[in-house]
Design a protein around this motif. Structure first.
Motif, PDB file in Angstrom:
ATOM      1  N   GLY A   3       0.823  -1.206   0.000  1.00 20.56           N
ATOM      2  CA  GLY A   3       0.000   0.000   0.000  1.00 20.56           C
ATOM      3  C   GLY A   3       0.849   1.243   0.000  1.00 20.56           C
ATOM      4  N   SER A   4       1.932   1.227   0.742  1.00 18.92           N
ATOM      5  CA  SER A   4       2.822   2.392   0.777  1.00 18.92           C
ATOM      6  C   SER A   4       3.464   2.609  -0.580  1.00 18.92           C
ATOM      7  CB  SER A   4       3.898   2.192   1.851  1.00 18.92           C
ATOM      8  OG  SER A   4       3.303   2.055   3.122  1.00 18.92           O
ATOM      9  N   ARG A   5       3.878   1.484  -1.212  1.00 18.06           N
ATOM     10  CA  ARG A   5       4.480   1.613  -2.536  1.00 18.06           C
ATOM     11  C   ARG A   5       3.487   2.168  -3.549  1.00 18.06           C
ATOM     12  NH1 ARG A   5       6.810  -4.153  -1.844  1.00 18.06           N
ATOM     13  NH2 ARG A   5       8.777  -3.757  -0.757  1.00 18.06           N
ATOM     14  N   GLU A   6       2.229   1.702  -3.511  1.00 13.94           N
ATOM     15  CA  GLU A   6       1.214   2.209  -4.435  1.00 13.94           C
ATOM     16  C   GLU A   6       0.966   3.688  -4.200  1.00 13.94           C
ATOM     17  OE1 GLU A   6      -2.245  -0.146  -4.015  1.00 13.94           O
ATOM     18  OE2 GLU A   6      -1.336  -1.961  -4.846  1.00 13.94           O
ATOM     19  N   ASP A   7       0.890   4.088  -2.905  1.00 18.36           N
ATOM     20  CA  ASP A   7       0.671   5.498  -2.598  1.00 18.36           C
ATOM     21  C   ASP A   7       1.825   6.350  -3.093  1.00 18.36           C
ATOM     22  OD1 ASP A   7      -1.710   4.853  -1.413  1.00 18.36           O
ATOM     23  OD2 ASP A   7      -0.918   4.838   0.633  1.00 18.36           O
ATOM     24  N   SER A   8       3.047   5.855  -2.883  1.00 16.57           N
ATOM     25  CA  SER A   8       4.203   6.638  -3.333  1.00 16.57           C
ATOM     26  C   SER A   8       4.250   6.724  -4.860  1.00 16.57           C
ATOM     27  CB  SER A   8       5.498   6.017  -2.800  1.00 16.57           C
ATOM     28  OG  SER A   8       5.663   4.698  -3.293  1.00 16.57           O
ATOM     29  N   ALA A   9       3.862   5.644  -5.541  1.00 14.54           N
ATOM     30  CA  ALA A   9       3.830   5.669  -7.002  1.00 14.54           C
ATOM     31  C   ALA A   9       2.788   6.662  -7.496  1.00 14.54           C
ATOM     32  CB  ALA A   9       3.532   4.275  -7.553  1.00 14.54           C
ATOM     33  N   VAL A  10       1.623   6.685  -6.860  1.00 16.21           N
ATOM     34  CA  VAL A  10       0.575   7.634  -7.234  1.00 16.21           C
ATOM     35  C   VAL A  10       1.043   9.055  -6.991  1.00 16.21           C
ATOM     36  CG1 VAL A  10      -1.733   8.465  -6.650  1.00 16.21           C
ATOM     37  CG2 VAL A  10      -1.311   6.016  -6.884  1.00 16.21           C
ATOM     38  N   GLU A  11       1.704   9.255  -5.839  1.00 18.75           N
ATOM     39  CA  GLU A  11       2.210  10.602  -5.533  1.00 18.75           C
ATOM     40  C   GLU A  11       3.256  11.048  -6.551  1.00 18.75           C
ATOM     41  OE1 GLU A  11       3.630  10.421  -1.585  1.00 18.75           O
ATOM     42  OE2 GLU A  11       1.642  10.368  -0.657  1.00 18.75           O
ATOM     43  N   ARG A  12       4.133  10.119  -6.929  1.00 19.83           N
ATOM     44  CA  ARG A  12       5.132  10.469  -7.924  1.00 19.83           C
ATOM     45  C   ARG A  12       4.487  10.805  -9.271  1.00 19.83           C
ATOM     46  NH1 ARG A  12       7.989   6.113  -5.627  1.00 19.83           N
ATOM     47  NH2 ARG A  12       7.354   4.779  -7.374  1.00 19.83           N
ATOM     48  N   GLN A  13       3.497   9.995  -9.646  1.00 17.19           N
ATOM     49  CA  GLN A  13       2.814  10.266 -10.907  1.00 17.19           C
ATOM     50  C   GLN A  13       2.079  11.599 -10.854  1.00 17.19           C
ATOM     51  OE1 GLN A  13       0.092   7.182 -12.028  1.00 17.19           O
ATOM     52  NE2 GLN A  13      -0.198   7.971 -14.103  1.00 17.19           N
ATOM     53  N   HIS A  14       1.460  11.885  -9.709  1.00 16.76           N
ATOM     54  CA  HIS A  14       0.762  13.163  -9.549  1.00 16.76           C
ATOM     55  C   HIS A  14       1.745  14.325  -9.622  1.00 16.76           C
ATOM     56  CE1 HIS A  14      -2.330  15.944  -8.327  1.00 16.76           C
ATOM     57  NE2 HIS A  14      -1.606  16.343  -7.295  1.00 16.76           N
ATOM     58  N   ALA A  15       2.885  14.166  -8.963  1.00 16.64           N
ATOM     59  CA  ALA A  15       3.902  15.218  -9.002  1.00 16.64           C
ATOM     60  C   ALA A  15       4.435  15.421 -10.417  1.00 16.64           C
ATOM     61  CB  ALA A  15       5.047  14.869  -8.051  1.00 16.64           C
ATOM     62  N   GLU A  16       4.572  14.301 -11.156  1.00 12.10           N
ATOM     63  CA  GLU A  16       5.054  14.396 -12.530  1.00 12.10           C
ATOM     64  C   GLU A  16       4.040  15.127 -13.415  1.00 12.10           C
ATOM     65  OE1 GLU A  16       7.693  14.080 -15.603  1.00 12.10           O
ATOM     66  OE2 GLU A  16       8.011  13.553 -13.484  1.00 12.10           O
ATOM     67  N   LEU A  17       2.752  14.834 -13.196  1.00  9.43           N
ATOM     68  CA  LEU A  17       1.710  15.523 -13.954  1.00  9.43           C
ATOM     69  C   LEU A  17       1.695  17.016 -13.651  1.00  9.43           C
ATOM     70  CD1 LEU A  17      -1.254  12.973 -13.688  1.00  9.43           C
ATOM     71  CD2 LEU A  17       0.083  13.530 -15.717  1.00  9.43           C
ATOM     72  N   LYS A  18       1.872  17.357 -12.358  1.00  3.67           N
ATOM     73  CA  LYS A  18       1.912  18.777 -11.988  1.00  3.67           C
ATOM     74  C   LYS A  18       3.127  19.462 -12.608  1.00  3.67           C
ATOM     75  CE  LYS A  18       0.998  20.043  -7.824  1.00  3.67           C
ATOM     76  NZ  LYS A  18       1.043  20.148  -6.347  1.00  3.67           N
TER      77      LYS A  18
END
Length: 331
Positions: free
Chosen positions: A19-34
């Motif tokens: 779950g932590s890895r999925e959250d961090s991946a989502v956060e990274r993807q969100h940061a990349e989109l921003k």
């Protein structure tokens, strides 16, 4: 008891880590989109700023801010009243005095002048079309090996780089500015414009018919005639009609410098400040050019089946006329 607790922790820990890895991946993807969105906005702002700087710089170089053109605004408004002379119809309805336009059309013989303009454009197009076809074929790598084909392409590029107005000035020693030199100028310009278009068309033809003709033992001229030219007959006619449209507008521009036709009348009326007559001539030019364009559009729509771009309405022809006219005068 501790054993059970350890086993429970071992079962929960992978789920927690996943779950932590999925959250961090989502956060990274969100940061990349921003980050991507921010870069896109910054790029758009930079492009907008560059366009603004170029626009202001162009106005400065053109002397836009130095010219006291605003001081002449009242004179321009007065001229507008002459461009479109008002008249009350039935004593109630205000509209443009069309009768003054019509009288000038008859008095100045604009129909005959329009015939001269059309004749210059038509003769120039017919004169340049065969040479355009020849240069287009010789510029194709199937006929002329690389890099010799670029010699012919270079000639067409040089011709295209010189506006038809300049070609008319080049031909001045043949007899001054006249319909003859205007026709030669338009014919020369047609070689470059139409030849370049035909070169592109020849790049897209099928190799099958060419190979089929060549397999019969036909000579190279026969291969070119029956294997290549037969495939571009319809595009050749369509592009020639398109070039004719441009040449009519170019003929008007050449007439302004004294080459005959409607352009001469327009120039004379402008120099004598007869703005009503000048507007009547302009409206007649619009009528002539739109008539040629409508015929050309219909011909091309029949030749190019399914090409919706070619089926322009009368409204589109009228609205796009100023842009097409200015583009042709700059050629």
């Amino acid at each position: 008891m501790s054993t059970d607790s350890d086993s429970l922790v071992q079962k929960i820990r992978p789920d927690f880590l996943d779950g932590s890895r999925e959250d961090s991946a989502v956060e990274r993807q969100h940061a990349e989109l921003k980050r991507t969105r921010l870069l896109r906005r910054l790029s758009q702002l930079a492009i907008f700023a560059l366009i603004a700087v170029l626009f202001v710089g162009s106005l400065v170089m053109a002397g836009f801010w130095r010219e006291a053109w605003l001081a002449y605004w009242p004179e321009f408004v007065e001229a507008l009243g002459q461009y479109f002379p008002p008249k009350l119809y039935f004593g109630l309805i205000p509209f443009v005095d069309v009768g003054r336009y019509y009288r000038f059309v008859n008095e100045a013989g604009l129909i005959g002048e329009a015939g001269i303009t059309l004749a210059i454009a038509l003769a120039g197009t017919i004169m340049g079309a065969p040479l355009a076809l020849l240069f287009g074929i010789l510029g194709n790598e199937r006929v002329t090996p690389f890099p010799l084909n670029f010699l012919f392409r270079g000639v067409m590029s040089i011709i295209r780089s010189i506006p038809s107005l300049v070609w008319a000035l080049i031909y001045v020693p043949l007899g001054g500015i006249s319909p003859v030199t205007a026709t030669l100028a338009i014919g020369t310009d047609t070689i470059g414009e139409l030849g370049r278009l035909l070169t592109d068309e020849l790049e897209e033809i099928d190799d099958g018919p060419i190979e089929g003709i060549r397999s019969t033992g036909a000579a190279e001229p026969q291969v070119i005639t029956f294997g290549m030219i037969t495939q571009i007959v319809r595009p050749f006619i369509a592009w020639a009609m398109f070039i004719l449209e441009n040449n009519v507008r170019s003929a008007v521009g050449l007439g302004i410098i004294g080459a005959g036709g409607l352009g001469v009348t327009l120039s004379i009326e402008q120099q004598t400040f007869q703005f009503t007559n000048m507007m009547a001539t302009i409206l007649f030019i619009v009528l002539l050019v739109l008539s040629v364009e409508m015929v050309s559009q219909r011909v091309r729509s029949y030749l190019r089946e399914g090409d919706d771009e070619e089926r322009l309405s009368f409204y589109q022809l009228v609205v796009g006329f100023p842009e097409r006219m200015s583009d042709s005068l700059l050629k």
